[in-house]
Motif scaffolding. Structure first.
Motif, PDB file in Angstrom:
ATOM      1  N   LYS A  58       0.825  -1.208   0.000  1.00  0.00           N
ATOM      2  CA  LYS A  58       0.000   0.000   0.000  1.00  0.00           C
ATOM      3  C   LYS A  58       0.856   1.252   0.000  1.00  0.00           C
ATOM      4  O   LYS A  58       0.575   2.211  -0.714  1.00  0.00           O
ATOM      5  CB  LYS A  58      -0.920   0.016   1.227  1.00  0.00           C
ATOM      6  N   ARG A  59       1.904   1.246   0.810  1.00  0.00           N
ATOM      7  CA  ARG A  59       2.783   2.421   0.900  1.00  0.00           C
ATOM      8  C   ARG A  59       3.499   2.695  -0.415  1.00  0.00           C
ATOM      9  O   ARG A  59       3.787   3.837  -0.748  1.00  0.00           O
ATOM     10  CB  ARG A  59       3.818   2.222   1.998  1.00  0.00           C
ATOM     11  N   CYS A  60       3.811   1.643  -1.162  1.00  0.00           N
ATOM     12  CA  CYS A  60       4.578   1.789  -2.409  1.00  0.00           C
ATOM     13  C   CYS A  60       3.710   1.771  -3.657  1.00  0.00           C
ATOM     14  O   CYS A  60       4.223   1.923  -4.752  1.00  0.00           O
ATOM     15  CB  CYS A  60       5.601   0.673  -2.522  1.00  0.00           C
ATOM     16  N   ASN A  61       2.429   1.518  -3.480  1.00  0.00           N
ATOM     17  CA  ASN A  61       1.501   1.430  -4.600  1.00  0.00           C
ATOM     18  C   ASN A  61       1.913   0.312  -5.563  1.00  0.00           C
ATOM     19  O   ASN A  61       1.958   0.494  -6.773  1.00  0.00           O
ATOM     20  CB  ASN A  61       1.383   2.778  -5.324  1.00  0.00           C
ATOM     21  N   CYS A  76      15.240  -4.606  -9.329  1.00  0.00           N
ATOM     22  CA  CYS A  76      14.206  -3.584  -9.490  1.00  0.00           C
ATOM     23  C   CYS A  76      14.879  -2.310  -9.974  1.00  0.00           C
ATOM     24  O   CYS A  76      16.103  -2.191  -9.954  1.00  0.00           O
ATOM     25  CB  CYS A  76      13.436  -3.339  -8.190  1.00  0.00           C
ATOM     26  N   LYS A  77      14.072  -1.374 -10.419  1.00  0.00           N
ATOM     27  CA  LYS A  77      14.602  -0.083 -10.832  1.00  0.00           C
ATOM     28  C   LYS A  77      15.116   0.656  -9.605  1.00  0.00           C
ATOM     29  O   LYS A  77      14.654   0.427  -8.481  1.00  0.00           O
ATOM     30  CB  LYS A  77      13.502   0.753 -11.472  1.00  0.00           C
ATOM     31  N   LEU A  78      16.036   1.554  -9.823  1.00  0.00           N
ATOM     32  CA  LEU A  78      16.563   2.359  -8.730  1.00  0.00           C
ATOM     33  C   LEU A  78      15.449   3.191  -8.096  1.00  0.00           C
ATOM     34  O   LEU A  78      15.384   3.325  -6.870  1.00  0.00           O
ATOM     35  CB  LEU A  78      17.690   3.268  -9.230  1.00  0.00           C
ATOM     36  N   SER A  79      14.545   3.690  -8.924  1.00  0.00           N
ATOM     37  CA  SER A  79      13.433   4.489  -8.396  1.00  0.00           C
ATOM     38  C   SER A  79      12.509   3.632  -7.523  1.00  0.00           C
ATOM     39  O   SER A  79      12.006   4.103  -6.498  1.00  0.00           O
ATOM     40  CB  SER A  79      12.639   5.115  -9.542  1.00  0.00           C
ATOM     41  N   ASP A  80      12.308   2.355  -7.883  1.00  0.00           N
ATOM     42  CA  ASP A  80      11.499   1.453  -7.057  1.00  0.00           C
ATOM     43  C   ASP A  80      12.189   1.163  -5.726  1.00  0.00           C
ATOM     44  O   ASP A  80      11.542   1.093  -4.688  1.00  0.00           O
ATOM     45  CB  ASP A  80      11.229   0.138  -7.786  1.00  0.00           C
ATOM     46  N   PHE A  81      13.507   0.993  -5.772  1.00  0.00           N
ATOM     47  CA  PHE A  81      14.256   0.746  -4.547  1.00  0.00           C
ATOM     48  C   PHE A  81      14.145   1.941  -3.603  1.00  0.00           C
ATOM     49  O   PHE A  81      13.932   1.776  -2.398  1.00  0.00           O
ATOM     50  CB  PHE A  81      15.724   0.468  -4.878  1.00  0.00           C
ATOM     51  N   GLU A  82      14.268   3.155  -4.161  1.00  0.00           N
ATOM     52  CA  GLU A  82      14.126   4.361  -3.351  1.00  0.00           C
ATOM     53  C   GLU A  82      12.711   4.486  -2.793  1.00  0.00           C
ATOM     54  O   GLU A  82      12.518   4.898  -1.644  1.00  0.00           O
ATOM     55  CB  GLU A  82      14.478   5.596  -4.169  1.00  0.00           C
ATOM     56  N   LYS A  83      11.720   4.110  -3.591  1.00  0.00           N
ATOM     57  CA  LYS A  83      10.327   4.161  -3.147  1.00  0.00           C
ATOM     58  C   LYS A  83      10.100   3.200  -1.979  1.00  0.00           C
ATOM     59  O   LYS A  83       9.424   3.542  -1.001  1.00  0.00           O
ATOM     60  CB  LYS A  83       9.395   3.798  -4.307  1.00  0.00           C
ATOM     61  N   LEU A  84      10.660   2.007  -2.068  1.00  0.00           N
ATOM     62  CA  LEU A  84      10.545   1.029  -0.986  1.00  0.00           C
ATOM     63  C   LEU A  84      11.233   1.535   0.281  1.00  0.00           C
ATOM     64  O   LEU A  84      10.701   1.406   1.380  1.00  0.00           O
ATOM     65  CB  LEU A  84      11.141  -0.316  -1.410  1.00  0.00           C
ATOM     66  N   ALA A  85      12.416   2.105   0.125  1.00  0.00           N
ATOM     67  CA  ALA A  85      13.145   2.633   1.285  1.00  0.00           C
ATOM     68  C   ALA A  85      12.371   3.783   1.926  1.00  0.00           C
ATOM     69  O   ALA A  85      12.249   3.843   3.157  1.00  0.00           O
ATOM     70  CB  ALA A  85      14.536   3.088   0.862  1.00  0.00           C
ATOM     71  N   ASN A  86      11.838   4.673   1.118  1.00  0.00           N
ATOM     72  CA  ASN A  86      11.067   5.802   1.647  1.00  0.00           C
ATOM     73  C   ASN A  86       9.804   5.325   2.355  1.00  0.00           C
ATOM     74  O   ASN A  86       9.398   5.885   3.366  1.00  0.00           O
ATOM     75  CB  ASN A  86      10.699   6.790   0.539  1.00  0.00           C
ATOM     76  N   ALA A  87       9.177   4.292   1.832  1.00  0.00           N
ATOM     77  CA  ALA A  87       7.961   3.756   2.450  1.00  0.00           C
ATOM     78  C   ALA A  87       8.247   3.168   3.826  1.00  0.00           C
ATOM     79  O   ALA A  87       7.377   3.152   4.689  1.00  0.00           O
ATOM     80  CB  ALA A  87       7.349   2.686   1.551  1.00  0.00           C
ATOM     81  N   LEU A  88       9.479   2.711   4.031  1.00  0.00           N
ATOM     82  CA  LEU A  88       9.874   2.158   5.322  1.00  0.00           C
ATOM     83  C   LEU A  88      10.453   3.218   6.250  1.00  0.00           C
ATOM     84  O   LEU A  88      10.807   2.921   7.388  1.00  0.00           O
ATOM     85  CB  LEU A  88      10.888   1.027   5.116  1.00  0.00           C
ATOM     86  N   GLY A  89      10.556   4.454   5.753  1.00  0.00           N
ATOM     87  CA  GLY A  89      11.082   5.547   6.571  1.00  0.00           C
ATOM     88  C   GLY A  89      12.594   5.666   6.515  1.00  0.00           C
ATOM     89  O   GLY A  89      13.209   6.217   7.426  1.00  0.00           O
TER      90      GLY A  89
END
Length: 105
Positions: A58-61, A76-89
């Motif tokens: 849900k956090r990463c859509n 995964c794409k670098l942008s997806d990795f950053e999105k996952l990291a940001n979703a985890l804080g």
């Protein structure tokens, strides 16, 4: 006693079903054995923070199957990795490290 009261009474069978459902939704620690070195930091942080699979999706859509695909392929794409990291804080930081030293000529 009406039907609404009867459905609130827990049974052993319903408890087992709920446990199975919960196990499917959470990020299992055994998944770390199947995940490669690229996606392992995301998995370790998610387990440490206690974030289950659905919450992370849900956090990463992302869909649940899409997230598991990223973990299983270890890609995964670098942008997806950053999105996952940001979703985890967390903030994703990339460093380059030389694999070998140069030979002086």
């Amino acid at each position: 006693m009406n039907k609404a009261d009867i459905t609130k009474i827990p049974s052993k069978k319903s408890d087992k079903i709920l446990q199975k459902i919960h196990k499917k939704k959470s990020l299992p620690a055994s998944l770390s054995a199947m995940v490669g070195p690229r996606m392992l930091p995301i998995l370790q942080v998610a387990i440490k923070e206690g974030v289950d699979i659905l919450e992370l999706c849900k956090r990463c859509n992302l869909s649940r199957s899409g997230l598991y695909l990223k973990f299983s392929n270890d890609d995964c794409k670098l942008s997806d990795f950053e999105k996952l990291a940001n979703a985890l804080g967390y903030e994703a930081k990339i460093t380059l490290k030389r694999k070998y030293s140069r030979k002086s000529e």
